[in-house]
Design a protein around this motif. Structure first.
Motif, PDB file in Angstrom:
ATOM      1  N   ASN A 163       0.930   6.858  -6.704  1.00  0.00           N
ATOM      2  CA  ASN A 163      -0.227   7.717  -6.969  1.00  0.00           C
ATOM      3  C   ASN A 163       0.026   9.173  -6.605  1.00  0.00           C
ATOM      4  N   GLU A 164       0.789   9.423  -5.549  1.00  0.00           N
ATOM      5  CA  GLU A 164       1.104  10.802  -5.156  1.00  0.00           C
ATOM      6  C   GLU A 164       2.004  11.487  -6.176  1.00  0.00           C
ATOM      7  N   ARG A 165       2.974  10.763  -6.701  1.00  0.00           N
ATOM      8  CA  ARG A 165       3.976  11.368  -7.569  1.00  0.00           C
ATOM      9  C   ARG A 165       3.633  11.284  -9.055  1.00  0.00           C
ATOM     10  N   LEU A 168       2.118   1.764  -3.529  1.00  0.00           N
ATOM     11  CA  LEU A 168       1.048   2.248  -4.403  1.00  0.00           C
ATOM     12  C   LEU A 168       0.709   3.703  -4.104  1.00  0.00           C
ATOM     13  N   ASP A 169       0.693   4.077  -2.828  1.00  0.00           N
ATOM     14  CA  ASP A 169       0.444   5.475  -2.459  1.00  0.00           C
ATOM     15  C   ASP A 169       1.533   6.387  -3.007  1.00  0.00           C
ATOM     16  N   ALA A 170       2.790   5.962  -2.904  1.00  0.00           N
ATOM     17  CA  ALA A 170       3.906   6.769  -3.418  1.00  0.00           C
ATOM     18  C   ALA A 170       3.781   6.969  -4.923  1.00  0.00           C
ATOM     19  N   GLU A 226       0.827  -1.214   0.000  1.00  0.00           N
ATOM     20  CA  GLU A 226       0.000   0.000   0.000  1.00  0.00           C
ATOM     21  C   GLU A 226       0.857   1.258   0.000  1.00  0.00           C
ATOM     22  N   ALA A 227       1.953   1.258   0.750  1.00  0.00           N
ATOM     23  CA  ALA A 227       2.848   2.409   0.782  1.00  0.00           C
ATOM     24  C   ALA A 227       3.464   2.663  -0.595  1.00  0.00           C
ATOM     25  N   PRO A 253       0.343  11.153 -10.920  1.00  0.00           N
ATOM     26  CA  PRO A 253      -1.123  11.166 -10.942  1.00  0.00           C
ATOM     27  C   PRO A 253      -1.745  10.704 -12.260  1.00  0.00           C
TER      28      PRO A 253
END
Length: 83
Positions: free
Chosen positions: A58-60, A54-56, A51-52, A62
Motif C-alpha cells: 500500500n505504501e509503494r 500489505l503495508d509495504a 500486515e507488514a 497506492p
C-alpha cells in the motif's frame, strides 16, 4: 499436493520491499491495480508479517485495489480480525 518436492520458505519482508521498489523505480507503480501474493499460501504467515507485506504494498503502490493469494481453508481458520 503440487509442491511436495519443494521446500517452502517465506520471503523476508526486506526482499519483498526490494521487489516492490523495483516496480516503483521502473515507473510501474501508477499502473498496478492488482497484486497476487505468489509462491505459496500467504494466509499461513503470521498475521504481523502479512500486515507488514500489505503495508509495504500500500505504501509503494497506492493504485492497488485488490490483493489476492492462494489460501487453504485451514490457514484462514486460524486468523481473526483482532490480530
Amino acid at each position: 499436493e503440487m509442491y511436495q518436492s519443494k521446500d517452502f520458505q517465506a520471503k523476508h519482508i526486506d526482499d519483498i520491499a526490494d521487489e516492490l521498489d523495483q516496480v516503483v523505480a521502473a515507473g510501474g507503480a501508477p499502473h498496478v491495480r492488482d497484486v497476487f501474493l505468489a509462491d505459496g499460501d500467504a494466509m499461513m504467515l503470521p498475521t504481523g508479517k502479512l500486515e507488514a507485506i500489505l503495508d509495504a504494498i500500500n505504501e509503494r503502490l497506492p493504485s492497488v485495489r485488490r490483493i489476492s493469494s492462494y489460501c487453504l481453508p485451514r490457514n484462514v481458520r486460524g486468523k481473526s480480525v483482532e490480530a
